[in-house]
Structures are given as C-alpha cells and as structure tokens.
Design an enzyme around this catalytic site. Structure first.
Site: not given
Ligand code: HPA
Length: 236
Positions: A20, A87-89, A180, A205
C-alpha cells in the site's frame, strides 16, 4: 501512460508486488531488487522494476483502500499487461489463533465494499485467490518455517468503524482471520480480467487481544513476507 502512471509499455514485469505504502515500494525495490529502475512517480505512488534471483519483477504502491488499489490494478492489467499481482500488506487480527507477525494468505476476501457488491446484483460474489499462487505461497512458507494461516480475510472500506469491534463480530464467528482494506477488489479485478492474484498480510495488531507488533518484529517480518512474495512472483 495513464493519468495515474507515466510508465511506458513494457516498463512493468509480468509479475508485480503491491504494497500500500509508496515508501515500502521504494524499500522493496532498493533492498531486494537487482538494478531497480523507477518506472512511476505520479502522485508519489512509486513503481519500480528490477530483477529478483535474476528474474524480472516489479513493485507498485497501491495506496490505501479499495478505490485506490482498483485504479492501479486496472491499469497494470489492461495498459501494462501484468499477469500476476501479489499484494503484500499488514492486517488487523480478528481471531486469537493468529498471533502478531503471523502471515495470513488470503484464500478468500469478504468485503463491505460497494465496488464488489454493486456489480453482482442479487448475488454475493466470493473473491478468491489464484490457487496456484496460494499453493506456491503456502508450500514456500511451510518450507521456510514461517507461521502462516490460509483463510478468509475481511477487506473493509472502513478503518474507523463506528461500532468498533462489534462492527466485525459476525465475521470471526465465521472464521474470518483478519481485516485489511484491499484484497477483495484485487481478487475481483483479477477474476474479471483473467489474471492471477494473491494477498499476503502480516498481522500487526490484534483487535481481540490488542497485542501489537514491535518495531523490530515489523521489520524482520516484512522482510520474510517480501522474500516469500518475490519467490512466488518470479515463478508465477
Ligand atoms: N483495520 C484495517 N486495516 C488494517 C488494520 C485494521 O485494524 N490493521 C492493519 N491494516
């Protein structure tokens, strides 16, 4: 050339990684590519082409969210002839079995996005990964000893959900692993135009336990994810 991309025909390799963040695209190109060449800088949404283990590969930032990714992906496929998009995220965790820094290979992507829902009328289309890319990523992740989960991700159009976690709670009840903001549209466009796509996310997270990745873990896990994605891309 497009309004969003000033690369010329032939500037992108057939396989493209899609982070992203534009600075992550720069970091991927400068850290992993042999002979990286900048091919796009319109809006600072950076794109590069180089080689990985001697084989051509590109990286293009997608921006955040499905509308932004859809623009870059539509053009990569239809203007630049890209065949494989990975996609790498990062994603938030929706299931306590997924630990911070685990990889999620998005086998499917559920969504609240009107871009996907609006197209299918009475039907609920199921956006899915290319099976060959998914199998390759799972095999390579297993061989490398990486912790990973293959399953359903949520691609939401909303980061700050008005109902907090309650806005998502039906989804973990049905096995959705993380949240995501991009995979479902990527898979829908790939299906529409007959190309391959996969999303790989590092869970950073957890929305259930509130555990968060540390700065050190973030860097090393990103390295593992990018090396995995590059190995899959150049063999695709
Ligand atoms: N919500 C949406 N996208 C995200 C989140 C999230 O908590 N953490 C990392 N990408």
């Amino acid at each position: 050339m497009t309004p969003h991309n000033h690369a010329k025909a032939g500037d992108y390799a057939p396989a493209v990684l899609l982070p992203g963040d534009p600075l992550r695209a720069k970091w991927i190109a400068e850290t992993f590519f042999e002979a990286p060449k900048l091919v796009n800088s319109v809006r600072n949404c950076l794109g590069y082409t180089g080689t990985w283990k001697g084989k051509p590969v590109s990286v293009q930032a997608s921006g955040m969210g499905q509308p932004s990714l859809a623009i870059y992906v539509h053009e990569l496929i239809n203007v630049y002839g890209v065949q494989s998009l990975i996609r790498v995220g990062t994603c938030g965790g929706l299931n306590a079995k997924v630990k911070v820094r685990d990889l999620i290979l998005a086998q499917g992507a559920s969504t609240d996005s009107s871009i996907v829902k609006g197209r299918f009328g009475a039907f609920n289309f199921a956006p899915i990964a290319d099976f060959g890319l998914l199998r390759s990523a799972a095999d390579k992740a297993e061989a490398a000893g990486l912790r990973f989960h293959a399953g359903n991700l949520l691609s939401s159009d909303i980061f700050y959900h008005a109902d907090g976690f309650a806005g998502y709670d039906k989804l973990p009840e049905h096995g959705v692993l993380g949240v995501e903001m991009e995979a479902a549209v990527l898979y829908t466009l790939a299906a529409r135009f007959g190309v391959k796509a996969l999303t790989i996310c590092t869970m950073t997270d957890c929305l259930i336990t509130h555990a968060e990745i540390s700065a050190d873990e973030r860097q090393s896990s990103l390295t593992e994810m990018v090396e995995l994605a590059l190995d899959v891309a150049v063999e695709s």
